[in-house]
Design an enzyme around this catalytic site. Structure first.
Site, PDB file in Angstrom:
ATOM      1  N   GLU A  18       0.931  -1.227  -0.039  1.00  0.00           N
ATOM      2  CA  GLU A  18      -0.230   0.011  -0.088  1.00  0.00           C
ATOM      3  C   GLU A  18       0.952   1.183   0.034  1.00  0.00           C
ATOM      4  OE1 GLU A  18      -3.266  -0.047  -0.536  1.00  0.00           O
ATOM      5  OE2 GLU A  18      -3.598  -2.024   0.256  1.00  0.00           O
ATOM      6  N   CYS A  20      -2.559   8.979   2.561  1.00  0.00           N
ATOM      7  CA  CYS A  20      -1.945   8.612   1.124  1.00  0.00           C
ATOM      8  C   CYS A  20      -3.179   8.941   0.289  1.00  0.00           C
ATOM      9  CB  CYS A  20      -1.897   7.054   1.076  1.00  0.00           C
ATOM     10  SG  CYS A  20      -3.270   6.233   1.957  1.00  0.00           S
TER      11      CYS A  20
END
Ligand code: NAD
Length: 523
Positions: free
Chosen positions: A244, A278
């Site tokens: 990720e 993110c």
């Protein structure tokens, strides 16, 4: 507020600081590579018993862990705020509440989601065969998270790994080790047996040692650069890794959008967690005709935000996590100005606090529109056509999240499907990591694999195909020895059986009977 220098790592220990105040919060061990190896071995031994536990036993333990979190709600929120710098408000709304929801969801539903599944096998079924898939746990899952959601990301992954029957070795970020240890403590208090969840503290070297210790899966959250290192190290042992990684979320606002809502969404999407998500909005593309109005609304909203220590309930933007992160933000803001963009508000720092900053006249040729900033900046660029908006949004190495804002829902969905990103929202922004039921993960350099949702749960198991012949009385026509009759039968397989049609396959019956008789005679 004053300048803060963080020196978090020593040879033998990690010092945890509050980035907002510079105050030391505690010291934790810098776990050696040898100790990490032992932890993985312990986890592998413990796996032999844990894998046999029922879903209901696992569910009870996870629900107990939820109760402990709820009993210590304010204490945990404070710890998250102290160690990460984020407002207590966000510790509650963006970490604790979503992970509690994820916990109840996977505690209650993993059994159903991982239920053995019968597979339709067409004409083979008529031959008395049956197939099903069962989902076997993997073993030890090594979790290596970033510092930006130091509670919800690793705890969510831990819960999913446990519900799937795995054990966990967690290596929290060196910036947030106390929160990592808190996760271990919660699991222990809930009664999760020894060595099922182990926490090893340390910096990158400890993370690398965890990869070297060959867990059965790695769940990594962090930068593209570290993700590549982990993928390379993991490949040596064929260890599979979910990565990720970073993002550069584009927000596309069409002129027909609800501009007030879009402005508020943009401000939250860009500045929550001091821009250190993110999925933070890092590029806003607005249709030219609405640019002036939207920008004005965004600047007005931004000016309302209070920056400061996260324990003040009126603070919306807390401290940045580290000096390294702050320097990237300063560099990007400077480079925006050098490249001809203009700051409308913000741009200054004080200690590890950086003002929410709105930038206009940005365009994709600027370095800061390509690299991940991970800070409270909101650069605004314009577009003329739908096609151009899509092109600009896709002009990035990243593809984690994106959003499209319009009152025309057909247009919203049409544009969303053409954006190269793992999640695209229409008239929504950033928050879907908080929906444990939905998959999370990136296209392009934003990552590999998924966390959350059924897709994320599937990363934590290995499917096993069980195939049964319920009519095991005759040899199979395709078995040895081969012969002229065999070859003729196989031609029939290709022509008729492989058509999938029962009618066509019936033409094969005489040839099949001949072949079976031949095999029985040769016995
Ligand atoms: P980072 O890559 O510096 O560190 C992440 C983790 O990896 C830390 O625990 C670190 O100790 C460990 N690590 C460092 N070197 C290692 C090595 N060689 N081997 C094994 N482990 C190692 O990232 P960061 O600065 O902590 O986090 C910021 C990044 O995380 C941003 O790029 C952000 O976009 C990304 N992120 C992505 C998601 C997502 O879901 N896609 C979520 C949160 C953060």
């Amino acid at each position: 507020m004053s300048a803060v220098i963080q020196i978090p790592i020593d040879e033998n220990e990690i010092i945890s600081y509050n980035p907002a105040t510079g105050k030391e919060l505690g010291r934790v061990e810098n776990t050696s590579a040898e100790e990490v190896k032992v932890a993985v071995e312990n986890g592998r031994n413990a796996f032999q018993t844990w894998r046999k536990t029922s879903f209901s036993e696992r569910r009870k333990l996870i629900m107990k862990a939820r109760e402990i979190i709820l009993a210590e709600l304010d204490e945990i929120a404070l710890l998250i705020s102290h160690e990460s710098g984020k407002p207590v408000a966000e510790a509650l709304s963006m970490e604790i509440a979503p992970v509690l929801d994820l916990m109840q969801y996977f505690a209650r539903n993993s059994e159903k989601l991982l239920k053995p599944r019968k597979i339709g096998i067409g004409l083979y079924g008529l031959l008395g065969r049956s197939s099903k898939i069962i989902y076997q746990p993997l073993g030890v899952v090594g979790i290596i998270p970033a510092w930006n959601y130091p509670f919800s990301i690793p705890l969510g992954e831990t819960v999913m790994a446990l519900m799937a029957g795995n054990t966990v070795v967690l290596k929290p970020s060196e910036l947030t080790p106390l929160i990592g240890l808190k996760i271990g403590e919660i699991c222990k208090k809930a009664g999760i047996p020894e060595n099922i969840v182990q926490v090893v503290t340390g910096a990158g070297a400890t993370g690398a040692a965890l990869v070297e210790a060959v867990p059965d899966k790695i769940m990594f959250t962090g930068s593209v650069a570290t993700g590549k290192k982990i993928a390379e190290a993991a490949a040596k042992n064929l260890t599979s890794a979910v990565l990720e990684l970073g993002g550069k979320d584009p927000m596309i606002v069409f002129a027909d959008a609800n501009l007030e809502l879009a402005a508020q969404g943009a401000v939250w999407g860009a500045f929550c967690n001091a821009g250190q998500s993110c999925s933070s909005v890092e590029r806003l593309y607005v249709e030219e005709s609405a640019a002036e109005k939207l920008t004005e609304l965004i600047v007005t909203e931004t000016k309302k935000l209070k920056v400061g220590i996260g324990t003040d309930e009126n603070v919306s933007v807390g401290a940045m996590s580290s000096e390294r992160q702050l320097n990237i933000v300063k560099d990007h803001v400077e480079s925006f100005e050098k490249d001809g963009a203009k700051l409308l508000t913000g741009g200054k720092s004080d200690g590890l606090f950086f003002e929410p900053t709105v930038v206009v006249n940005a365009n994709n040729s600027m370095r800061a529109m390509q690299e991940e900033t991970f800070g409270p900046t909101l650069p605004i660029a314009t577009f003329k056509t739908e096609e151009e908006a899509i092109k600009l949004a896709n002009d990035s190495e990243f593809g984690l999240t994106a959003s499209v804002w319009t009152k025309d829902s057909a247009k919203g969905k049409r544009v969303a499907e053409r954006i190269e990103a793992g999640t695209v929202c229409v008239n929504e922004v950033l928050y879907t990591h908080g929906i444990g039921q939905t998959p999370w993960g990136g296209f392009k350099n934003s990552g590999r694999g998924r966390t959350h949702g059924i897709e994320g749960l599937m990363e934590l198991v290995q499917p096993q195909h069980i195939h049964v012949n319920k009519l095991a009385i005759l040899p199979n026509a395709w078995w040895m020895p081969y012969s002229k009759t065999a070859v003729e039968t196989f031609r029939g397989f290709a022509r008729y059986f492989a058509s999938g049609s029962l009618f066509q396959t019936s033409k094969l019956s005489p040839q099949l009977t001949k072949r079976i008789k031949e095999l029985l005679k040769k016995k």
